[in-house]
Design an enzyme around this catalytic site. Structure first.
Site, mmCIF file in Angstrom:
data_model
loop_
_atom_site.group_PDB
_atom_site.id
_atom_site.type_symbol
_atom_site.label_atom_id
_atom_site.label_comp_id
_atom_site.label_asym_id
_atom_site.label_seq_id
_atom_site.Cartn_x
_atom_site.Cartn_y
_atom_site.Cartn_z
ATOM 1 C CB SER A 265 -0.878 0.019 1.249
ATOM 2 O OG SER A 265 -0.071 0.259 2.382
ATOM 3 C CE LYS A 266 0.322 8.640 -0.951
ATOM 4 N NZ LYS A 266 0.660 9.129 0.374
ATOM 5 N NE ARG A 267 -1.932 3.299 6.431
ATOM 6 C CZ ARG A 267 -2.075 2.371 7.376
ATOM 7 N NH1 ARG A 267 -1.268 2.336 8.419
ATOM 8 N NH2 ARG A 267 -3.031 1.484 7.292
#
Ligand code: GLU
Length: 511
Positions: A265-267
């Site tokens: 994910s972007k996180r």
């Protein structure tokens, strides 16, 4: 059946394209090119709620940067144009109605508010509501209401949707080119909405199947998250009577977090400092930004090489592949079933490999803007030469400035540790004599200077390391840089002597 290979990349413009999406596009492209087929770009923008301005342009620019060429589609055109689903809206109703007519679909009149209320009721009883065979004849649908009532509701403009009438308790047998045979019992599935009167638009499932059929798609290669939709898609082909020309399916494994568990994910990228998008992105609604491989200094070839190997393996030890080599080697049967773990360090490793293989001429083009930004006017020949000397120690083009700035700018400060270590004892006096030797050399080429200076050091029995490091202190100002004669030959005699003089004049030796 031997049909022409036609594949499509069918992203929805809901934000920046995730690198998992780029990999899907890449595998489609490699498959198309390997088989002499066509690569189609279709934009699936029927969900107006999730539409994000700029996302389509971002997708197209990302593919262009990666070198993934589109043969037909948005931005290119082709025999099945338009390729943007919002521009094909009048096509879909006819197909939805066809399914209602032949008994594979039905009208449903419940409003979103009514459905919400039913869902809540179920929740309170600890159950989950599914719109399926068990309830569709009890709810306000064309299966429960008299025909005149159905007509009347439609005619007076009530909102309706068309839902797929999922058969009860039937086993759908499917085949996936990566996963093999898959079976699902239809009683576990619900009646998906295919078309909505409120915006006169189809949903993903209907538009996707109709377009794959009309665009004569031979293979659907897409992310694993679409595997649960496969039974519905199989049944839609059956409902339309298109089984004979139904595409083959291949569902690609997920890209996993560096730690293994779950989807990348972007996180994860933000936390660990690597991009999960190909290009820099600014959200037009929130202003939020995201890093991109391009702006972070990755070469597109390195990025593509890395992505290709996340989920596919060539069956050999080879790791470095040009796009053409990927095309030649690619096959779906070497795509793995299990998720591929993303490794940020490996991405850097690939970039460094491509860096090391760049010619001086290529490096010059890439390095010139950085030199200019530092106010350095250098010829391409010079820019390429210094970059070439130091490329083995660089991962990104932006690393080159730190590695090579001393070629262009004489030291004004000297690294303290090096000073303490070398600017003492006999070394300053030896440097004075070395200056004389250098001053007497006419041919300042790397080989000639090296030969003369080495002979002189040996003749005098000086410690080689001490002398060279003292010279390095004068010319570089620190303990870094390439071989000393690379530096002297680049700087030339005049500048070499000037830097030695400057050290002698400006720095008092340590006791
Ligand atoms: N529009 C879908 C997506 O955004 C396409 C899925 C498919 O390839 O069928 O992923």
């Amino acid at each position: 059946m031997n049909r022409p290979v036609r594949v499509r990349f069918a992203p929805s413009p809901t934000g920046p394209l995730h690198i998992g999406g780029v990999r899907t596009a890449l595998y489609n492209y490699l498959f198309a090119r390997h088989n002499g087929g066509k690569m189609i770009l279709r934009i699936e923008d029927t969900d107006s709620q999730r539409f994000v301005p700029g996302a389509e342009e971002y997708i197209i620019e990302s593919l262009r940067w990666c070198g993934i060429e589109i043969d037909e589609g948005v931005g290119v055109g082709g025999p099945h144009a338009p390729y943007r689903q919002s521009e094909r809206r009048e096509i879909y109703l006819k197909y939805a109605l066809q399914l209602v007519e032949n008994g594979w679909a039905y009208y449903a009149f419940d409003t979103p508010a009514e459905l919400d209320a039913i869902r809540k009721e179920y929740e309170q009883r600890g159950e989950t509501f599914a719109y399926n065979y068990a309830v569709r004849e009890k709810l306000p649908t064309s299966l429960s209401l008299p025909q005149e009532e159905v007509r009347a509701r439609i005619d007076r403009g009530d909102q309706w949707v068309i839902r797929f009438k999922m058969p009860e308790n039937e086993t759908v047998k499917m085949h996936d080119l990566i996963r093999g045979d898959v079976e699902v019992n239809t009683s576990t599935l619900d009646d998906k909405v295919l078309y909505k009167s409120v915006d006169a638009l189809p949903t993903y499932h209907l538009a996707n199947i109709v377009d794959d059929h009309l665009m004569e798609i031979s293979h659907v290669i897409r992310g694993e998250e679409w595997l649960p939709s496969l039974p519905l898609h199989y049944l839609l082909y059956r409902a339309f009577g298109w089984e004979d020309s139904q595409p083959e399916f291949a569902h690609l494994p997920l890209l996993l977090k560096p730690t293994g568990g779950g989807k990348l994910s972007k996180r994860d990228g933000d936390k660990m400092g690597f991009p999960v998008f190909p290009l820099y992105w600014v959200s037009p609604t929130t202003g939020e930004t995201a890093h991109g491989y391009r702006e972070d200094g990755y070469f597109p070839e390195a990025f593509i090489n890395m992505l290709a190997l996340l989920g596919w393996n060539p069956g050999t030890e080879q790791e470095i592949f040009s796009m053409q080599e990927l095309i030649d080697a690619f096959s779906l049967d070497r795509v793995s079933k299990s998720g591929a773990r993303f490794q940020p360090e490996k991405a850097k490793w690939f970039n460094a490999q491509y860096m090391h293989h760049k010619s001086d001429a290529e490096l010059a083009v890439l390095y010139q803007p950085i030199l200019k930004a530092h106010g350095i006017e250098a010829s391409d020949e010079v820019a390429g030469r210094v970059a070439g000397i130091m490329k083995e120690r660089a991962t990104f083009i932006s690393d080159l400035w730190d590695l090579t700035s001393f070629f262009f700018i004489a030291p004004t400060e000297y690294d303290e540790k090096q000073v303490r270590k070398y600017w003492k004892g006999d070394n300053p006096a030896i440097l004075v004599r070395l200056r004389e030797v250098l001053a007497s050399i006419d041919d300042f080429s790397l080989e000639n200077t090296e030969r003369i200076v080495h002979a002189w050091i040996e003749e005098n029995g000086y410690p080689m390391g001490q002398v060279m490091n003292t010279l390095r202190l004068a010319l570089v100002g620190a303990g870094k840089g390439p071989g000393m004669y690379d530096v002297t030959s680049f700087l030339g005699k005049e500048e070499t002597l000037r830097r030695i003089d400057s050290l002698l004049a400006n720095l008092k030796p340590a006791e």
